[in-house]
Design a protein around this motif. Structure first.
Motif, mmCIF file in Angstrom:
data_model
loop_
_atom_site.group_PDB
_atom_site.id
_atom_site.type_symbol
_atom_site.label_atom_id
_atom_site.label_comp_id
_atom_site.label_asym_id
_atom_site.label_seq_id
_atom_site.Cartn_x
_atom_site.Cartn_y
_atom_site.Cartn_z
ATOM 1 N N ILE A 22 6.677 28.141 -43.339
ATOM 2 C CA ILE A 22 6.081 26.837 -43.660
ATOM 3 C C ILE A 22 6.389 25.827 -42.554
ATOM 4 N N ALA A 23 7.630 25.844 -42.068
ATOM 5 C CA ALA A 23 8.011 24.935 -40.982
ATOM 6 C C ALA A 23 7.155 25.174 -39.744
ATOM 7 N N ALA A 439 9.661 19.132 -39.420
ATOM 8 C CA ALA A 439 9.029 20.307 -40.034
ATOM 9 C C ALA A 439 10.023 21.060 -40.909
ATOM 10 N N ALA A 440 11.258 21.194 -40.427
ATOM 11 C CA ALA A 440 12.278 21.910 -41.198
ATOM 12 C C ALA A 440 12.577 21.194 -42.514
ATOM 13 N N HIS A 441 12.728 19.884 -42.440
ATOM 14 C CA HIS A 441 13.033 19.101 -43.651
ATOM 15 C C HIS A 441 11.875 19.135 -44.641
ATOM 16 N N LEU A 442 10.678 18.923 -44.140
ATOM 17 C CA LEU A 442 9.511 18.916 -45.021
ATOM 18 C C LEU A 442 9.262 20.294 -45.629
ATOM 19 N N ALA A 443 9.505 21.350 -44.841
ATOM 20 C CA ALA A 443 9.325 22.704 -45.365
ATOM 21 C C ALA A 443 10.272 22.975 -46.532
ATOM 22 N N VAL A 446 8.860 21.501 -49.580
ATOM 23 C CA VAL A 446 7.747 22.315 -50.089
ATOM 24 C C VAL A 446 8.284 23.501 -50.879
ATOM 25 N N VAL A 447 9.275 24.178 -50.344
ATOM 26 C CA VAL A 447 9.821 25.376 -50.977
ATOM 27 C C VAL A 447 10.412 25.072 -52.352
ATOM 28 N N ILE A 448 11.039 23.911 -52.502
ATOM 29 C CA ILE A 448 11.623 23.570 -53.804
ATOM 30 C C ILE A 448 10.640 22.763 -54.660
ATOM 31 N N HIS A 449 9.355 22.754 -54.234
ATOM 32 C CA HIS A 449 8.259 22.194 -55.028
ATOM 33 C C HIS A 449 8.388 20.691 -55.264
ATOM 34 N N ASP A 454 0.091 20.532 -47.973
ATOM 35 C CA ASP A 454 -0.825 19.597 -47.312
ATOM 36 C C ASP A 454 -0.198 18.211 -47.208
ATOM 37 N N GLU A 455 0.608 17.810 -48.210
ATOM 38 C CA GLU A 455 1.317 16.545 -48.136
ATOM 39 C C GLU A 455 2.361 16.572 -47.025
ATOM 40 N N ALA A 456 3.047 17.694 -46.878
ATOM 41 C CA ALA A 456 4.071 17.824 -45.841
ATOM 42 C C ALA A 456 3.453 17.703 -44.450
ATOM 43 N N ILE A 457 2.308 18.317 -44.258
ATOM 44 C CA ILE A 457 1.626 18.236 -42.959
ATOM 45 C C ILE A 457 1.186 16.805 -42.681
#
Length: 474
Positions: A22-23, A439-443, A446-449, A454-457
């Motif tokens: 994801i990152a 990217a690492a933080h946002l990923a 995402v993983v923990i929902h 798309d919001e992370a990007i």
């Protein structure tokens, strides 16, 4: 045998496969975006005159106090590294010796942010493939020297290659800004890149400094205004802020012992100013006047719209012997704890929700991120959270920062990347590092929902582009 120097494509990404994938996808959306650098210390003369970087030591070592302080701690004299920049350039033998010294101390940088930035530069910018050591030092020096000697690697050309669209320098209020004017007059360059000055008035706000009166006399000379009174001083400061703004400035930068700012009674302020001009002011009175003058800078910011950045609590030139021998800004500035909530209350009560004030708070004291800065930025409309800088603009520190401030203040209150560097070739390395960590933080979110991908990007793009444009009114 020389070991290969490499950069892994997944550096700084989470180790587990799901989050790392994801990152990668988030980072792919920001990696090639232009660099916006709203606070730094690259000399504008380098760009205006398109100066050659001369040699590897002059480029990478002499101006970089991050590197130099580690070598100093491990027994190297700063004079052996060409410090300060104002001294005559060393001969070829001296430059090679300094570079060899850095390579011999390569192990001392293990685990540091400096190792990360320098590796990125060596591989991605200069094409070095050998790990620095005493044995490889001369070969690496030659590789970098060949790169420097190529006229395609002058500062203006590198603005294109590094994709730097906006760059702010740091400048004395009395500077004539001729280098910025020269750059602006070059329409081909200025259509592709914006280089602006930053108003840094610290020494004009510090009546306790031994050179304060000299500075105020200079302010009078440059503006043609009478600075013998507080009213005249105020007019002169407003005059110079207007001059900077007319030459493209978007912000002012301030670093004092603390963040306290509060107006004095008018009569008392005028009397303390008169005492300061006569060199009769006490230490306690000088602090009170400094806090009054800083408060007035905030008032000026509400009127002229310049973003105000504050980064307090640094003991400048902590080692007096080093400062006497080499001057300022050579690596012996040391941070200490700072209080913000009480100190900033008068300023924020007066201007904290003013629609024309953007106030960016930095700190070297990590405890204040979640305890004070994020809650302040989560309420006051003017307050934004400055990203880590200097001692704590390292990967682990930045991740702690992200986790500390976003839950309370949200991503919208973060300034965007501030590289705060005078090492020109480290700019792309520092911004790429931040994009990877974004990217690492946002990923992870995402993983923990807690976010959809798309919001992370979308958020990654905002951190790189939208936030700095909003905070610095670009």
């Amino acid at each position: 045998m020389a070991h290969e120097l490499t950069l892994d494509d997944d550096r700084l990404f989470p180790p587990d496969d799901t989050t790392r994938k994801i990152a990668r996808r988030i980072y792919a959306e920001t990696r090639d975006l232009p660099v916006i650098s709203p606070h730094g210390h690259v000399p504008p003369a380098w760009l205006a005159d398109n100066t050659s970087f001369d040699n590897p030591t002059r480029l990478l070592i002499t101006p970089d106090h991050y590197l130099n302080r580690i070598m100093h701690a491990n027994g190297v004299e700063l004079s052996e590294l060409g410090v300060p920049m104002s001294r005559p350039v060393m001969d070829e033998a001296g430059n090679r010796k300094a570079f060899r010294t850095l390579c011999e101390h390569w192990a001392d940088y293990r685990g540091t942010a400096m190792r990360y930035w320098l590796t990125d530069q060596l591989v991605r910018v200069f094409g070095v493939r050998q790990r620095p050591s005493a044995e490889t030092a001369d070969a690496i020096y030659d590789t970098i020297q060949a790169w420097i000697d190529d006229e395609n690697h002058r500062p203006r050309q590198l603005m294109d290659q590094f994709r730097i669209s906006f760059l702010a320098t740091t400048d004395d209020p009395c500077d004539d800004l001729r280098f910025h004017q020269k750059l602006h007059a070059d329409t081909k360059f200025s259509e592709a890149h914006t280089v602006v000055p930053t108003f840094r008035p610290d020494k004009y706000l510090e009546p306790a400094r031994t050179d304060w009166n000299t500075s105020i006399d200079r302010l009078a000379e440059v503006t043609g205004l009478d600075t013998s009174t507080l009213a005249g001083y105020t007019d002169a400061m407003e005059n110079r802020r207007a001059y900077f703004r007319a030459n493209g400035a978007v912000s002012t930068d301030h670093s004092h012992d603390d963040l306290a700012a509060e107006y004095l009674d008018d009569a008392l302020a005028q009397e303390l100013y008169r005492k300061a001009r006569r060199n009769e002011i006490s230490g306690e009175e000088a602090v009170a006047l400094r806090r009054h003058l800083l408060m007035d800078q905030a008032r000026m910011a509400t009127e002229d719209g310049l973003t105000m950045t504050l980064h307090p609590a640094v003991w400048r030139d902590h080692d007096p012997a080093t400062a006497e021998a080499y001057g300022q800004d050579v690596g012996c500035d040391i941070p200490y704890a700072v209080e913000m909530t009480k100190a900033l209350r008068p300023m924020l009560n007066a201007f904290g929700n003013h629609p024309n004030l953007n106030l960016v708070l930095f700190t070297l004291d990590e405890d204040t991120y979640s305890r004070e800065i994020a809650p302040l930025a989560g309420f006051y409309r003017s307050v934004y959270i400055g990203v880590p800088w200097w001692f704590i603009d390292a990967p682990e520190s930045i991740m702690r920062f992200k986790q500390s401030v976003t839950e309370m203040g949200g991503f919208s209150r973060i300034s965007g990347m501030i590289d705060d560097t005078r090492a020109f070739c480290s700019i792309p390395a520092r911004h790429d590092m931040m994009r990877r960590l974004d990217a690492a933080h946002l990923a992870q979110l995402v993983v923990i929902h807690r976010l959809d991908e798309d919001e992370a990007i979308d958020q990654a793009h905002r951190l790189v582009v939208d936030n700095p444009k909003k905070v610095f009114k670009l």
